[in-house]
Design a protein around this motif. Structure first.
Motif, PDB file in Angstrom:
ATOM      1  N   ILE A   7     -23.076  55.158   2.821  1.00 15.66           N
ATOM      2  CA  ILE A   7     -23.793  55.604   3.816  1.00 15.66           C
ATOM      3  C   ILE A   7     -23.200  55.670   5.179  1.00 15.66           C
ATOM      4  CG2 ILE A   7     -26.162  55.594   5.033  1.00 15.66           C
ATOM      5  CD1 ILE A   7     -26.405  56.354   2.353  1.00 15.66           C
ATOM      6  N   GLU A   8     -23.231  56.655   6.034  1.00 12.49           N
ATOM      7  CA  GLU A   8     -22.813  56.424   7.497  1.00 12.49           C
ATOM      8  C   GLU A   8     -23.668  57.334   8.348  1.00 12.49           C
ATOM      9  OE1 GLU A   8     -18.890  58.378   8.129  1.00 12.49           O
ATOM     10  OE2 GLU A   8     -17.782  56.851   6.886  1.00 12.49           O
ATOM     11  N   HIS A   9     -24.200  56.515   9.415  1.00 15.68           N
ATOM     12  CA  HIS A   9     -25.110  57.012  10.238  1.00 15.68           C
ATOM     13  C   HIS A   9     -26.463  57.527   9.505  1.00 15.68           C
ATOM     14  CE1 HIS A   9     -21.786  56.587  13.177  1.00 15.68           C
ATOM     15  NE2 HIS A   9     -21.114  57.584  12.571  1.00 15.68           N
ATOM     16  N   GLN A  10     -26.952  56.832   8.746  1.00 15.56           N
ATOM     17  CA  GLN A  10     -28.332  57.106   8.047  1.00 15.56           C
ATOM     18  C   GLN A  10     -28.081  58.282   6.930  1.00 15.56           C
ATOM     19  OE1 GLN A  10     -30.972  54.930   8.560  1.00 15.56           O
ATOM     20  NE2 GLN A  10     -29.153  53.660   9.520  1.00 15.56           N
ATOM     21  N   GLN A  11     -26.711  58.647   6.794  1.00 13.01           N
ATOM     22  CA  GLN A  11     -26.750  59.705   5.739  1.00 13.01           C
ATOM     23  C   GLN A  11     -25.672  59.468   4.828  1.00 13.01           C
ATOM     24  OE1 GLN A  11     -28.529  62.866   5.495  1.00 13.01           O
ATOM     25  NE2 GLN A  11     -29.863  61.641   6.371  1.00 13.01           N
ATOM     26  N   PRO A  12     -25.841  59.756   3.508  1.00  9.39           N
ATOM     27  CA  PRO A  12     -24.714  59.520   2.407  1.00  9.39           C
ATOM     28  C   PRO A  12     -23.692  60.573   2.664  1.00  9.39           C
ATOM     29  CG  PRO A  12     -26.572  61.100   1.618  1.00  9.39           C
ATOM     30  CD  PRO A  12     -26.997  60.829   2.784  1.00  9.39           C
ATOM     31  N   VAL A  13     -22.398  60.077   2.421  1.00  2.00           N
ATOM     32  CA  VAL A  13     -21.187  60.809   2.647  1.00  2.00           C
ATOM     33  C   VAL A  13     -20.402  60.846   1.149  1.00  2.00           C
ATOM     34  CG1 VAL A  13     -21.148  60.504   5.249  1.00  2.00           C
ATOM     35  CG2 VAL A  13     -20.046  58.803   3.486  1.00  2.00           C
ATOM     36  N   GLU A  14     -20.403  59.853   0.450  1.00  2.09           N
ATOM     37  CA  GLU A  14     -19.564  59.948  -0.774  1.00  2.09           C
ATOM     38  C   GLU A  14     -20.250  59.192  -1.864  1.00  2.09           C
ATOM     39  OE1 GLU A  14     -15.874  58.189  -1.267  1.00  2.09           O
ATOM     40  OE2 GLU A  14     -16.167  56.691   0.571  1.00  2.09           O
ATOM     41  N   GLY A  15     -19.850  59.063  -3.130  1.00  2.00           N
ATOM     42  CA  GLY A  15     -20.484  58.417  -4.154  1.00  2.00           C
ATOM     43  C   GLY A  15     -20.809  59.157  -5.348  1.00  2.00           C
ATOM     44  N   ILE A  16     -20.984  58.681  -6.524  1.00  2.00           N
ATOM     45  CA  ILE A  16     -21.621  59.267  -7.743  1.00  2.00           C
ATOM     46  C   ILE A  16     -22.803  60.009  -7.478  1.00  2.00           C
ATOM     47  CG2 ILE A  16     -22.240  58.777 -10.212  1.00  2.00           C
ATOM     48  CD1 ILE A  16     -20.441  56.599 -10.305  1.00  2.00           C
ATOM     49  N   LEU A  17     -23.720  59.284  -6.864  1.00  8.84           N
ATOM     50  CA  LEU A  17     -24.951  60.129  -6.508  1.00  8.84           C
ATOM     51  C   LEU A  17     -25.258  60.869  -5.648  1.00  8.84           C
ATOM     52  CD1 LEU A  17     -27.609  56.836  -7.304  1.00  8.84           C
ATOM     53  CD2 LEU A  17     -26.567  58.551  -8.735  1.00  8.84           C
ATOM     54  N   PHE A  18     -24.224  60.859  -4.555  1.00 13.55           N
ATOM     55  CA  PHE A  18     -24.175  61.811  -3.492  1.00 13.55           C
ATOM     56  C   PHE A  18     -23.432  62.914  -4.078  1.00 13.55           C
ATOM     57  CE2 PHE A  18     -21.524  63.937  -0.032  1.00 13.55           C
ATOM     58  CZ  PHE A  18     -22.685  64.138   0.606  1.00 13.55           C
ATOM     59  N   ASP A  19     -22.444  63.015  -5.049  1.00 16.57           N
ATOM     60  CA  ASP A  19     -21.825  64.063  -5.502  1.00 16.57           C
ATOM     61  C   ASP A  19     -22.688  64.713  -6.565  1.00 16.57           C
ATOM     62  OD1 ASP A  19     -19.759  63.350  -4.113  1.00 16.57           O
ATOM     63  OD2 ASP A  19     -18.298  63.026  -5.750  1.00 16.57           O
ATOM     64  N   LEU A  20     -23.451  64.008  -7.324  1.00 16.79           N
ATOM     65  CA  LEU A  20     -24.395  64.732  -8.257  1.00 16.79           C
ATOM     66  C   LEU A  20     -25.541  65.255  -7.561  1.00 16.79           C
ATOM     67  CD1 LEU A  20     -25.853  64.709 -11.173  1.00 16.79           C
ATOM     68  CD2 LEU A  20     -26.689  62.592 -10.781  1.00 16.79           C
ATOM     69  N   MET A  21     -26.058  64.570  -6.569  1.00 10.76           N
ATOM     70  CA  MET A  21     -27.142  65.554  -5.836  1.00 10.76           C
ATOM     71  C   MET A  21     -26.620  66.782  -5.133  1.00 10.76           C
ATOM     72  SD  MET A  21     -29.514  62.425  -4.598  1.00 10.76           S
ATOM     73  CE  MET A  21     -28.566  61.417  -3.682  1.00 10.76           C
ATOM     74  N   GLN A  22     -25.441  66.683  -4.635  1.00  7.47           N
ATOM     75  CA  GLN A  22     -24.951  67.769  -3.770  1.00  7.47           C
ATOM     76  C   GLN A  22     -24.651  69.014  -4.864  1.00  7.47           C
ATOM     77  OE1 GLN A  22     -25.355  67.719  -0.607  1.00  7.47           O
ATOM     78  NE2 GLN A  22     -23.066  68.074   0.023  1.00  7.47           N
ATOM     79  N   VAL A  23     -24.022  68.863  -6.077  1.00  5.31           N
ATOM     80  CA  VAL A  23     -23.897  69.581  -6.982  1.00  5.31           C
ATOM     81  C   VAL A  23     -25.084  70.173  -7.521  1.00  5.31           C
ATOM     82  CG1 VAL A  23     -22.882  69.859  -9.363  1.00  5.31           C
ATOM     83  CG2 VAL A  23     -21.393  68.709  -7.900  1.00  5.31           C
ATOM     84  N   ALA A  24     -26.008  69.422  -7.669  1.00  5.39           N
ATOM     85  CA  ALA A  24     -27.316  69.874  -8.437  1.00  5.39           C
ATOM     86  C   ALA A  24     -28.011  70.799  -7.404  1.00  5.39           C
ATOM     87  CB  ALA A  24     -28.308  68.805  -8.666  1.00  5.39           C
ATOM     88  N   ALA A  25     -27.919  70.634  -6.151  1.00  3.91           N
ATOM     89  CA  ALA A  25     -28.451  71.179  -5.154  1.00  3.91           C
ATOM     90  C   ALA A  25     -27.827  72.712  -5.077  1.00  3.91           C
ATOM     91  CB  ALA A  25     -28.513  70.744  -3.812  1.00  3.91           C
ATOM     92  N   ARG A  26     -26.625  72.618  -4.987  1.00 10.54           N
ATOM     93  CA  ARG A  26     -25.688  73.730  -4.840  1.00 10.54           C
ATOM     94  C   ARG A  26     -26.061  74.862  -5.964  1.00 10.54           C
ATOM     95  NH1 ARG A  26     -21.137  71.645  -4.141  1.00 10.54           N
ATOM     96  NH2 ARG A  26     -20.377  71.742  -6.175  1.00 10.54           N
ATOM     97  N   GLU A  27     -26.049  74.026  -7.411  1.00  9.53           N
ATOM     98  CA  GLU A  27     -26.269  74.821  -8.598  1.00  9.53           C
ATOM     99  C   GLU A  27     -27.749  75.393  -8.544  1.00  9.53           C
ATOM    100  OE1 GLU A  27     -25.376  76.261 -12.446  1.00  9.53           O
ATOM    101  OE2 GLU A  27     -24.140  75.405 -10.946  1.00  9.53           O
ATOM    102  N   ALA A  28     -28.663  74.910  -7.894  1.00 10.32           N
ATOM    103  CA  ALA A  28     -29.830  75.274  -7.886  1.00 10.32           C
ATOM    104  C   ALA A  28     -30.339  76.203  -6.829  1.00 10.32           C
ATOM    105  CB  ALA A  28     -31.022  74.110  -7.888  1.00 10.32           C
ATOM    106  N   GLY A  29     -29.037  76.353  -5.894  1.00 13.52           N
ATOM    107  CA  GLY A  29     -29.568  77.421  -4.806  1.00 13.52           C
ATOM    108  C   GLY A  29     -30.355  76.751  -3.725  1.00 13.52           C
TER     109      GLY A  29
END
Length: 256
Positions: free
Chosen positions: A37-59
């Motif tokens: 977490i940086e400045h109250q927001q996630p920036v890297e990590g397994i769960l961040f990458d997973l959620m980012q990929v899922a959101a992108r895949e779901a549009g």
């Protein structure tokens, strides 16, 4: 040329604004390799990458809400978040009826960890009365009866990394850690000083729960999670953050 670029930027911004937004919860108790977490927001990590990929895949556009782990249950019940990931059904005291579970995504092993490699694998019930390093708000089904009976006592830390740091510093002889966090923590230590897993306490499949609301793209996200699991993308994400050495491996003869 500048006009064309301005139009493309405007179109891109408009497209992002039109994307549905899903509010993902981020627990303050998470640490690397799960999330940073940086400045109250996630920036890297397994769960961040997973959620980012899922959101992108779901549009959809992911919006991250950082909150205390003990606040998550109430946030689910109040509808303040749309998606909670890295969760198992039995972790919930009450299961909100307006959420749908995803396919299992990540296999987690909770381990009893010590500093000394000389300690033999041990059954927690054989431990004499003492403090065990734990994380605030986490439930430990194997140890909870021993905590309730007073045979062992919790010493809570704000997150997993702090619990392991206290173990390394000698604040207690044993702590509980998931295997991913143990691997990550041990990467900074010489082989002789690495923390050791003495037994497996729990092994469980973790997934996401998505709010079942007709105004949300619930099914689109659930289908996206199925696709990234079947494609092996989840395993590739985990692999990016997992060391290849033997740090934190379970010693032979450990209990399960």
């Amino acid at each position: 040329m500048r006009r064309i670029l301005a139009i493309l930027l405007l179109c891109s911004t408009h497209s992002l604004a039109q994307q549905p937004v899903l509010r993902f919860s981020v627990a303050e108790s998470w640490s690397m390799p799960l999330i940073r977490i940086e400045h109250q927001q996630p920036v890297e990590g397994i769960l961040f990458d997973l959620m980012q990929v899922a959101a992108r895949e779901a549009g959809v556009r992911a919006e991250y809400h950082l909150m205390a782990r003990l606040r998550l249950q109430q946030a689910l019940e109040d509808g303040d978040i749309d998606v909670r990931c890295y969760v198992a059904t039995h972790w919930l005291i009450e299961r909100p009826g307006n959420y749908v579970w995803s396919v299992p995504l990540i296999q987690q092993r909770d381990l009893l960890v010590s500093r000394s490699a000389d300690l033999a694998p041990i059954n927690p019930e054989q431990l004499p009365a003492q403090a065990i390093g734990t994380v605030l708000g986490y439930r430990y089904p194997t140890l909870d009866p021993l905590f309730s009976q007073g045979r062992l006592r919790r010493e809570d830390s704000r997150n997993q990394q702090l619990a392991l740091q206290k173990l390394e510093a000698g604040r207690y002889r044993y702590a509980v850690s998931n295997q991913l966090s143990l691997h990550w923590f041990n990467r900074q230590l010489p082989a002789a000083q690495r923390l050791r897993a003495q037994s497996v306490l729990e092994e469980q499949s973790l997934g996401c729960m998505v709010r079942n609301d007709p105004t949300l793209p619930t099914q689109a996200l659930l289908r996206a999670l199925v696709r990234i699991k079947q494609s092996g993308e989840v395993e590739r994400i985990v692999q990016r953050y997992t060391s290849q050495d033997a740090a934190g491996q379970i010693v032979s003869g450990s209990t399960h």
